[in-house]
Design a protein around this motif. Structure first.
Motif, PDB file in Angstrom:
ATOM      1  N   ILE A 134       0.820  -1.219   0.000  1.00 15.39           N
ATOM      2  CA  ILE A 134       0.000   0.000   0.000  1.00 15.39           C
ATOM      3  C   ILE A 134       0.852   1.266   0.000  1.00 15.39           C
ATOM      4  CG2 ILE A 134      -0.289  -0.204   2.521  1.00 15.39           C
ATOM      5  CD1 ILE A 134      -2.792   1.465   0.146  1.00 15.39           C
ATOM      6  N   PHE A 135       1.945   1.252   0.771  1.00 19.30           N
ATOM      7  CA  PHE A 135       2.731   2.494   0.857  1.00 19.30           C
ATOM      8  C   PHE A 135       3.467   2.761  -0.457  1.00 19.30           C
ATOM      9  CE2 PHE A 135       2.239   0.995   5.241  1.00 19.30           C
ATOM     10  CZ  PHE A 135       1.515   2.073   5.732  1.00 19.30           C
ATOM     11  N   GLU A 184       2.206   1.861  -3.383  1.00 21.18           N
ATOM     12  CA  GLU A 184       1.146   2.327  -4.295  1.00 21.18           C
ATOM     13  C   GLU A 184       0.897   3.822  -4.094  1.00 21.18           C
ATOM     14  OE1 GLU A 184      -1.351   0.332  -6.157  1.00 21.18           O
ATOM     15  OE2 GLU A 184      -0.661  -1.686  -5.705  1.00 21.18           O
ATOM     16  N   VAL A 185       0.913   4.234  -2.824  1.00 20.66           N
ATOM     17  CA  VAL A 185       0.693   5.655  -2.520  1.00 20.66           C
ATOM     18  C   VAL A 185       1.807   6.503  -3.111  1.00 20.66           C
ATOM     19  CG1 VAL A 185       0.709   7.323  -0.631  1.00 20.66           C
ATOM     20  CG2 VAL A 185      -0.704   5.264  -0.466  1.00 20.66           C
ATOM     21  N   ARG A 196      -6.110   5.760   1.555  1.00 15.14           N
ATOM     22  CA  ARG A 196      -4.778   6.356   1.458  1.00 15.14           C
ATOM     23  C   ARG A 196      -4.331   6.464  -0.009  1.00 15.14           C
ATOM     24  NH1 ARG A 196      -0.151   6.473   4.986  1.00 15.14           N
ATOM     25  NH2 ARG A 196      -1.343   5.534   6.663  1.00 15.14           N
ATOM     26  N   LYS A 197      -4.638   5.401  -0.767  1.00 15.33           N
ATOM     27  CA  LYS A 197      -4.238   5.383  -2.181  1.00 15.33           C
ATOM     28  C   LYS A 197      -5.056   6.385  -2.996  1.00 15.33           C
ATOM     29  CE  LYS A 197      -3.825   1.902  -5.820  1.00 15.33           C
ATOM     30  NZ  LYS A 197      -4.005   0.480  -6.136  1.00 15.33           N
ATOM     31  N   ALA A 257      -3.848   9.882  -2.444  1.00 10.37           N
ATOM     32  CA  ALA A 257      -2.646  10.186  -3.235  1.00 10.37           C
ATOM     33  C   ALA A 257      -3.027  10.411  -4.704  1.00 10.37           C
ATOM     34  CB  ALA A 257      -1.649   9.035  -3.118  1.00 10.37           C
ATOM     35  N   SER A 282      -6.016  -5.485   0.813  1.00 10.27           N
ATOM     36  CA  SER A 282      -5.713  -4.447   1.811  1.00 10.27           C
ATOM     37  C   SER A 282      -4.643  -3.498   1.287  1.00 10.27           C
ATOM     38  CB  SER A 282      -5.238  -5.081   3.122  1.00 10.27           C
ATOM     39  OG  SER A 282      -6.312  -5.715   3.752  1.00 10.27           O
ATOM     40  N   SER A 283      -3.774  -3.997   0.409  1.00  9.03           N
ATOM     41  CA  SER A 283      -2.742  -3.146  -0.178  1.00  9.03           C
ATOM     42  C   SER A 283      -3.158  -2.606  -1.544  1.00  9.03           C
ATOM     43  CB  SER A 283      -1.433  -3.943  -0.351  1.00  9.03           C
ATOM     44  OG  SER A 283      -0.943  -4.354   0.894  1.00  9.03           O
ATOM     45  N   SER A 284      -3.740  -3.473  -2.379  1.00 17.06           N
ATOM     46  CA  SER A 284      -3.996  -3.070  -3.765  1.00 17.06           C
ATOM     47  C   SER A 284      -5.340  -2.376  -3.961  1.00 17.06           C
ATOM     48  CB  SER A 284      -3.936  -4.295  -4.678  1.00 17.06           C
ATOM     49  OG  SER A 284      -4.900  -5.261  -4.283  1.00 17.06           O
ATOM     50  N   PRO A 295      -7.676  -0.860  -1.260  1.00 11.97           N
ATOM     51  CA  PRO A 295      -7.788  -0.697   0.194  1.00 11.97           C
ATOM     52  C   PRO A 295      -9.206  -0.728   0.779  1.00 11.97           C
ATOM     53  CG  PRO A 295      -6.150   0.785  -0.691  1.00 11.97           C
ATOM     54  CD  PRO A 295      -6.840   0.171  -1.880  1.00 11.97           C
TER      55      PRO A 295
END
Lengths: 130, 406
Positions: free
Chosen positions: A15-16, A18-19, B31-32, B35, B143-145, B147
Motif C-alpha cells: 500500500i505504501f 502504491e501511494v 490512502r491510495k 494520493a 488491503s494493499s492493492s 484498500p
C-alpha cells in the motif's frame, strides 16, 4: 550469477508503495518503498547484512542495489520485493513455451551491496542505452 | 458526490468540497485514493515531439503521422483509460490494421477471459456484500492493492443477509505465499503456501472436498477448510496476480475446483484487477473479438500470444502506449526493446514509458478533470463527471484527434 546467496524472490505490491507511485515515480519516497528486499533473519545473518544496508541482487538479466529489510516472518531462502522498476531489472524477458511472462518469481543471488541504492535515473539510463 | 479512479473499485461515495475550481476537502478516500487525488498537481505530462515542447495539436498530428507511417504498429495499455477511449482505441486499431494489447496479457487476462466467456461463474460486489459468508482471497492482497475492498464489500460490512458482518456472518480465507496485510486480518483463515504451490493446494482442496485424504502436511487443517466450504451458503473467490502467475495459464484445476464448489453452494470469482478500468478494456476488446488482449486487426481479427507485447515487440515498428507504464514493470530486456521502437505516449502523468517516447500527448485525469465511464473490477459500469476544469483534453478526445490524422 557467481557468488552470493541464492534466493527465490517473490514480488508483491504494498500500500505504501502504491501511494508513493501515485505521488510520482521519481520521488525519494517511491524509491524508499520500492528499492527494498525483505529478507529472512537467518539469511541476513549469514550474508552479514543488517536492516537498511545495501544488498546487491543479481540475475542473468541484470543487477540492482536495494536496501535490506528484516522480514517479520521466517522464510529462509525466500525474499520478498515490491514489484517495481528495480525488480523488473532482474526479470527474464524470455517468454516460455506457454507464452507466459513470469513477473512474480525468480531466482537471484544476493550479496552485501557496495555503494548507494540504485536510482530510478540509473534504471532509465540502462533502458535507454544503445 | 465524487468518484475515485485510483483503483478498480471505482469508489463512488467520495465527498468532495470544491475550493473554486480546485479540489478542497475530501471524505471517504483511502490512502491510495487520497494520493491519486493529490496527483493532479505533480508530474503531469506535457505535449512534446522529439523532446521539444509543442502544442497539443502538433503533438496529436505527430502521433497520427507516426502511426500512419508504420507497417506493424501496436496499440498498448488502456487499463487506465475510459470506456470511451478504449472504444476509440479499438476503432483506431481496426483503421490501422494494428495489434492491440494490454497488461492483461501478462497478468490476469486468462481469468478475465474465462469469466467473460461464462466459463467461470462471477457475481457483483453488491452480491458479495449482501450474501457472501465466505470470502477467499487467493494470491490477492486487497488491503494493499484495493484498500476499501474488505470494508465496502467483502468482509467488514453488513449486508442484506449478512447483518452481523465479519463478527459472526463472514469468514475470510487467505491463500498466499506471505502473511500479507489481508492475511493478518484473516488470522486463522490464512493458509501459507510455498512459492508456486497453488496447483498443489488446488489439488489437495479438491481431494478434501471429495472426501479424500489430501496430500498435504497438515491434513486436518485442509479437511477443516473443506468442511467450512461445504457449509458455505454463498462464496466469493478474489484472485490476484499471485494465483495467475503461479498457474501460468493452466486454469484447468482451478476451474474444476470452482465447479466442485458450485455443486455445494454458489461460489463466484472476481479478479482483483489493478488499474481502474482494466475490466473495461477486457470487456471492450472481448465484445469486439472474443478475446481480452493480444489481438491483431491486420487481416481481419487474429488472436495469439504473438500479438502480446512480450513477443510483438520483436516485429513492431511503432507503438502507442495509452494510460499505461509498461517500461516500469516489464523485464528490462523487453523495456530496452520498447525503447528502440518509435513511440507515442498518451497519458496524464510522466512515467518511465513516456520518457522513452518520441511523441507525448497529455490527457486530463479521468474522474477528476474529465468525465466518462469505466467498469469496476466486478464488471459493474460506473459513470462519472469531471470535478474540476483542465487545460487537457479527455483521453477519448485525444484518441479521436489522433485518429483524424491517420
Amino acid at each position: 550469477m557467481a557468488g552470493g546467496r541464492e534466493l527465490t524472490v517473490i514480488t508483491y505490491r504494498g500500500i505504501f508503495q502504491e501511494v508513493e507511485e501515485a505521488r510520482g515515480m521519481y520521488s525519494d519516497g517511491y524509491r524508499d518503498q520500492s528499492a527494498v528486499v525483505a529478507l529472512d533473519g537467518r539469511d541476513m545473518k549469514e550474508m552479514g547484512v543488517e536492516a537498511g544496508e545495501p544488498v546487491r541482487l543479481a540475475t542473468a538479466s541484470g543487477d540492482v542495489v536495494v536496501a535490506a529489510k528484516l522480514s517479520e516472518e521466517d522464510h529462509p531462502g525466500v525474499a520478498f520485493m515490491p514489484a517495481s522498476p528495480w525488480s523488473a531489472q532482474l526479470l527474464s524477458g524470455d517468454v516460455g513455451e506457454d507464452g507466459f511472462l513470469e513477473l512474480k518469481r525468480f531466482a537471484a543471488r544476493a550479496s552485501p551491496g557496495e555503494g548507494e541504492v540504485t536510482t530510478i535515473g540509473e534504471i532509465e539510463a540502462g533502458i535507454k542505452a544503445p | 458526490m465524487g468518484l475515485c479512479t485510483g483503483c478498480s473499485l471505482l469508489c463512488d461515495d467520495i465527498v468532495v468540497e470544491l475550493d473554486g475550481d480546485k479540489i478542497g476537502k475530501t471524505m471517504n478516500l483511502c490512502r491510495k485514493g487520497h494520493a491519486h487525488y493529490n496527483s493532479l498537481g505533480s508530474e503531469r505530462l506535457t505535449p512534446s515531439v522529439g523532446g521539444s515542447q509543442v502544442g497539443i495539436e502538433d503533438a496529436a498530428r505527430a502521433a497520427g503521422e507516426l502511426l500512419a507511417g508504420a507497417e506493424n504498429p501496436l496499440l498498448f495499455g488502456w487499463e487506465g483509460s475510459t470506456l470511451e477511449a478504449q472504444r476509440a482505441g479499438v476503432d483506431l486499431a481496426k483503421k490501422l490494421g494494428s495489434a492491440i494489447d494490454g497488461p492483461s496479457s501478462y497478468s490476469q487476462g486468462m481469468i478475465a477471459e474465462k469469466i467473460l466467456a461464462g466459463e467461470i461463474p462471477t457475481c457483483t460486489f453488491d452480491d458479495v456484500r449482501n450474501f457472501a459468508d465466505v470470502s477467499i482471497y487467493w494470491g490477492d492482497d486487497p488491503s494493499s492493492s484495493h484498500p476499501r475492498h474488505m470494508s465496502r464489500f467483502s468482509y467488514f460490512p453488513r449486508g442484506e443477509k449478512r447483518q452481523k458482518g465479519y463478527e459472526e456472518d463472514r469468514e475470510a480465507i487467505v491463500i498466499d505465499v506471505r502473511k500479507s496485510p489481508t492475511a493478518q486480518i484473516a488470522a486463522d483463515g490464512f493458509f501459507k503456501i510455498s512459492p508456486g504451490g497453488d496447483g498443489a493446494f488446488i489439488e489437495a482442496l479438491t481431494a478434501a472436498l471429495a472426501g479424500k485424504i489430501p496430500k498435504v502436511e497438515d491434513k486436518k487443517r485442509m479437511l477443516n477448510l473443506a468442511t467450512k466450504l461445504r457449509k458455505a451458503k454463498f462464496g466469493a473467490i478474489f484472485t490476484g496476480l499471485g494465483l495467475a502467475h503461479s498457474l501460468r495459464g493452466d486454469l484447468s484445476g482451478f476451474t474444476a475446483l470452482v465447479g466442485k464448489l458450485n455443486e455445494l453452494a454458489r461460489f463466484s470469482v472476481i479478479p482483483s484487477l489493478g488499474d481502474y478500468n482494466t475490466r473495461g478494456f477486457n470487456q471492450t476488446l472481448f465484445d469486439e473479438t472474443g478475446h481480452v488482449d493480444a489481438v491483431s486487426f491486420k487481416d481481419g481479427v487474429s488472436y495469439g500470444r504473438k500479438f502480446g507485447i512480450a513477443r510483438f515487440l520483436d516485429s513492431c515498428d511503432a507503438v502507442m502506449v495509452v494510460g499505461s507504464d509498461p517500461a516500469a514493470v516489464l523485464p528490462a530486456a523487453l523495456a530496452r526493446k520498447l525503447a528502440k521502437v518509435p513511440m507515442v505516449a498518451v497519458g496524464s502523468h510522466r512515467t518511465i514509458t513516456s520518457g522513452l517516447a518520441r511523441v507525448s500527448v497529455p490527457t486530463a485525469v479521468a474522474g477528476l478533470e474529465a468525465g466518462g465511464a469505466g467498469l469496476r473490477t466486478d464488471g459493474v459500469k460506473v459513470e462519472f463527471d469531471r470535478l474540476v476544469g483542465s487545460v487537457h483534453l479527455s483521453d477519448a478526445d485525444v484518441i479521436r484527434r489522433i485518429m483524424e490524422e491517420v
